[in-house]
Design a protein around this motif. Sequence first.
Motif, PDB file in Angstrom:
ATOM      1  N   THR A  80       0.858  -1.179   0.000  1.00 10.66           N
ATOM      2  CA  THR A  80       0.000   0.000   0.000  1.00 10.66           C
ATOM      3  C   THR A  80       0.891   1.224   0.000  1.00 10.66           C
ATOM      4  O   THR A  80       1.496   1.569   1.022  1.00 10.66           O
ATOM      5  CB  THR A  80      -0.967  -0.004   1.204  1.00 10.66           C
ATOM      6  OG1 THR A  80      -1.648   1.250   1.268  1.00 10.66           O
ATOM      7  CG2 THR A  80      -0.266  -0.284   2.509  1.00 10.66           C
ATOM      8  N   ARG A 139       4.522   1.354   1.663  1.00  9.25           N
ATOM      9  CA  ARG A 139       4.507   0.415   2.775  1.00  9.25           C
ATOM     10  C   ARG A 139       3.958  -0.935   2.362  1.00  9.25           C
ATOM     11  O   ARG A 139       3.404  -1.085   1.268  1.00  9.25           O
ATOM     12  CB  ARG A 139       3.693   1.005   3.939  1.00  9.25           C
ATOM     13  CG  ARG A 139       4.323   2.264   4.527  1.00  9.25           C
ATOM     14  CD  ARG A 139       3.371   3.024   5.399  1.00  9.25           C
ATOM     15  NE  ARG A 139       4.024   4.151   6.077  1.00  9.25           N
ATOM     16  CZ  ARG A 139       3.408   5.099   6.713  1.00  9.25           C
ATOM     17  NH1 ARG A 139       2.065   5.092   6.790  1.00  9.25           N
ATOM     18  NH2 ARG A 139       4.075   6.078   7.296  1.00  9.25           N
ATOM     19  N   VAL A 199       2.044  -4.868   3.623  1.00  9.36           N
ATOM     20  CA  VAL A 199       1.098  -5.520   4.520  1.00  9.36           C
ATOM     21  C   VAL A 199       1.676  -6.873   4.927  1.00  9.36           C
ATOM     22  O   VAL A 199       1.968  -7.724   4.076  1.00  9.36           O
ATOM     23  CB  VAL A 199      -0.274  -5.718   3.838  1.00  9.36           C
ATOM     24  CG1 VAL A 199      -1.266  -6.326   4.826  1.00  9.36           C
ATOM     25  CG2 VAL A 199      -0.800  -4.391   3.297  1.00  9.36           C
ATOM     26  N   ILE A 228       1.072  -3.061   9.166  1.00  6.44           N
ATOM     27  CA  ILE A 228       1.625  -2.267   8.070  1.00  6.44           C
ATOM     28  C   ILE A 228       3.068  -1.950   8.444  1.00  6.44           C
ATOM     29  O   ILE A 228       3.338  -1.383   9.508  1.00  6.44           O
ATOM     30  CB  ILE A 228       0.828  -0.972   7.850  1.00  6.44           C
ATOM     31  CG1 ILE A 228      -0.660  -1.286   7.646  1.00  6.44           C
ATOM     32  CG2 ILE A 228       1.392  -0.210   6.668  1.00  6.44           C
ATOM     33  CD1 ILE A 228      -0.960  -2.147   6.441  1.00  6.44           C
ATOM     34  N   GLU A 235       7.202  -0.716   7.203  1.00  2.66           N
ATOM     35  CA  GLU A 235       7.924   0.172   6.292  1.00  2.66           C
ATOM     36  C   GLU A 235       9.418  -0.089   6.432  1.00  2.66           C
ATOM     37  O   GLU A 235       9.957  -0.015   7.539  1.00  2.66           O
ATOM     38  CB  GLU A 235       7.608   1.634   6.604  1.00  2.66           C
ATOM     39  CG  GLU A 235       8.242   2.621   5.649  1.00  2.66           C
ATOM     40  CD  GLU A 235       7.769   4.050   5.889  1.00  2.66           C
ATOM     41  OE1 GLU A 235       7.909   4.878   4.975  1.00  2.66           O
ATOM     42  OE2 GLU A 235       7.265   4.334   6.996  1.00  2.66           O
ATOM     43  N   VAL A 247      -6.629   6.391   9.552  1.00  2.00           N
ATOM     44  CA  VAL A 247      -6.434   5.181   8.760  1.00  2.00           C
ATOM     45  C   VAL A 247      -7.418   5.175   7.593  1.00  2.00           C
ATOM     46  O   VAL A 247      -8.504   5.748   7.670  1.00  2.00           O
ATOM     47  CB  VAL A 247      -6.601   3.912   9.619  1.00  2.00           C
ATOM     48  CG1 VAL A 247      -5.496   3.810  10.652  1.00  2.00           C
ATOM     49  CG2 VAL A 247      -7.960   3.864  10.295  1.00  2.00           C
ATOM     50  N   VAL A 286      -7.854  -0.146   2.779  1.00  4.06           N
ATOM     51  CA  VAL A 286      -7.104  -0.674   1.644  1.00  4.06           C
ATOM     52  C   VAL A 286      -7.951  -1.684   0.886  1.00  4.06           C
ATOM     53  O   VAL A 286      -7.907  -1.785  -0.330  1.00  4.06           O
ATOM     54  CB  VAL A 286      -5.780  -1.316   2.108  1.00  4.06           C
ATOM     55  CG1 VAL A 286      -5.060  -1.995   0.964  1.00  4.06           C
ATOM     56  CG2 VAL A 286      -4.877  -0.265   2.758  1.00  4.06           C
ATOM     57  N   ALA A 335      -4.775   1.076   6.422  1.00  3.97           N
ATOM     58  CA  ALA A 335      -3.393   1.552   6.519  1.00  3.97           C
ATOM     59  C   ALA A 335      -3.373   2.979   7.052  1.00  3.97           C
ATOM     60  O   ALA A 335      -4.288   3.768   6.779  1.00  3.97           O
ATOM     61  CB  ALA A 335      -2.714   1.497   5.151  1.00  3.97           C
TER      62      ALA A 335
END
Length: 601
Positions: free
Chosen positions: A130, A133, A135, A165, A167, A377, A380, A392
């Motif tokens: 997403t 980032r 999932v 989530i 990164e 948030v 998604v 997300a």
Amino acid sequence: MVARFGASIRDRLDGPLPDGLTREAMVSQTVVASLHLSRADLWTVPKQSVIEVHMPITLSLMLTNVLTGEVLLVQNLSTNVQGLMPQASYEAQAVAEFPERFNQVISTLIEAAAADFRPSAIEGVVRGRTGPRYVLDVGRRGGLREGDPIGADASVVFADADYAIIEPALGSLTVGQALSRQIAQPVEHLERPSMLVVTVDAPQGVAASYLTTLMEDALGGPQGFAVVPVSPSLPQIREPALTAAGVAGRLRRTPDYFLRLSVAALDPIEADTNVAGVRRRVQEARAFVEVINPEGRVVFASQGVDQRVDEIVGDMAPSSEQRRDAALKNAIIRAAAELSEAFKPSRLRLEIDAAGDEVRISDPGGVLTPGTDAVVVRRVGRVSGIEGEVWAPVTDVEVTAIEGAEAVARYAGLEAPRIQRGDQVAYEAAGPSSRSRRIFAQCLADGVPALSVRGSVVQPLLQPIAQNSFAREFSGAVKIASFHQELRRMGLESQFDGIGALGAFAPPSPEICFEPVHQVDLSAEQAQGRQTVDTYDLTIGYVLKKDDQRVSGGGLQQRLSATAAPPNASAEYRDRSLQIDLATAVTELARQAARDLDPPL
């Protein structure tokens, strides 16, 4: 002693690292073991011809990941080594025997740690992407929370029940890639709310670190919390290993809550009984607990009380210090038990809308107050391999004002994206809702919490009782006026990522402050048989002030009949006995007074 500790640790816990590891991977699998002594005392019980000697020791073994700074395991051991020694030389004998006794405790502690230290891994698979980032198919139920590192350089930016989530700091990930995070605690412990104990007050002669250890043990039970232990010496312990490897260390994620602990022991009272040669001793202790969220608001408050009563024949009785220790421990356990039973945080989703540079949050339940941080948030949708819809994070917001059933927030993240229809705010709510959208804290006088004390009797425990009772029962959002200073003294900024930016680290700026009012006067003194009973007029309440002017207030009165004093009791005995009575009576009245006080809207 130190050499034996190092050799024992390596023998029981050390293991070989796989070949071919990078320097960072090697450091990530390296653990530093440290010993922390919080109690070593000497208690005596006189016997007819000898002395029964007790040597209580409380020792902690902490295993810390060198790269992340995470405490993987804390093993605490409290033991009481005892034996009979000659009356004339027991002190010298105890000193001579202590090193060997201490080594035995170290060995027992290491064996317990070796049995409990079972490193494992949280493993997940990247299921989708997403934006920048990814999932991951493991969430809070699998032991992941916001701020946790996973994989080579990724970290969790948002965690729901069954997904997270994440990164990466550098580069990118691929769908189907497996990631892992090393842990040494059961997953069911990691999914609990995390709590960092801040001990701010301790009885004379008792180390704050010892009380912290007792509370951490009490919190970590089957229905408890994920304790966040802190070692003040951790930066110095980690730095040599990081420097030698040429690797930069990481900082730990911030705790979900702080537990502010203040412990007090009232002076013991001791007097003859109606039985010849038998004396009665009473020792009471109280533990005051305030759970504080990252914004600095008290979301739960409790008080644990314990009283030790001994019938002493001759001089053969445990020392007052020994009985005080038992009372302190039991008071802490009772405060923690109430906390575990009653404190149940919940994850909320609130509808939002955008109005220019502001975000308006629907909050009919009144859970938000100015200063609250929350995350926006966005849906998604469905992601293969994950049950339910995935959301997300988009940006962070901070509540700035309350207007009716809505909270007004400003963008607090680096970006101010356009809010879309269906976006929500995710927030962990804890504690009762507030009937007022204002922040309240105790008034200050010359930089210290203000008390309005009148009357002829002084009560040393008034401040912790009044503050704890107000935070527990008042139906507005309460902050502790001194907590930001107490936090900063711990040096947490060098261990936790971004912790110094939390609202709890800033001095509260309440629109309205509260000042406890206390008055106790002797009203009557009368004999009942061979005993003396004193009666006191007791008034307890609170005044709400704005700009040093009274806004409102309220209080309660009670006639207190003190516990009957034995004949010929000294003034010191009667005062100490009264303080025990007052601690109970003032707590009940202060709670009721705070409960009855209507907060200004």
